[in-house]
Design a protein around this motif. Structure first.
Motif: not given
Length: 135
Positions: A70-97
């Motif tokens: 990001r330009w000009f503004k710092p990027v924010q991320f939520i606080s996560i500690s070791q052992g926290n219970y998470l639900l991560v949504q995302g995209l798998k990598g492409k096959k062959g990569k």
């Protein structure tokens, strides 16, 4: 149906058509959290987060990455500690990569602290109203 709803529906259908087979989610405990923030000349901010998540009732570990620039503004991320219970949504990598085993994070929900990286619709707290009697 309004023009805006049609446009949103069109974009959603095309996104599912393009990335539907790669969409996935992981639910488990955070094994490791590594956050790197870099600033270039004070105006360009980079954030790289690497999460290692151990799904429940499993021995394997899933590596999840989140990169944001990001330009000009710092990027924010939520606080996560070791052992926290998470639900991560995302995209798998492409096959062959080389990143086919990784998950590109789109959203993270910390179930321990009830925080989201990107707030989801319909999860707003309800306002409680108290009725008072006047005599």
């Amino acid at each position: 149906m309004s023009f805006r709803e049609k446009l949103n529906k069109y974009y959603a259908e095309n996104y599912i058509k393009k990335y539907g087979d790669r969409l996935s989610q992981v639910q488990g405990n955070a094994v490791s959290v590594k956050v790197e923030q870099k600033t270039i000349l004070g105006i360009f901010h980079k954030l790289t987060v690497v999460l290692l998540v151990r799904p429940e009732r499993s021995k394997n570990i899933v590596r999840c990455t989140y990169k944001k620039h990001r330009w000009f503004k710092p990027v924010q991320f939520i606080s996560i500690s070791q052992g926290n219970y998470l639900l991560v949504q995302g995209l798998k990598g492409k096959k062959g990569k080389e990143n086919r085993e990784q998950l590109e994070i789109m959203n993270v929900r910390n179930m321990t602290t009830k925080k989201d990286l990107i707030p989801m619709e319909g999860k707003e707290p309800k306002v409680q109203r108290v009725k008072t009697r006047f005599k």
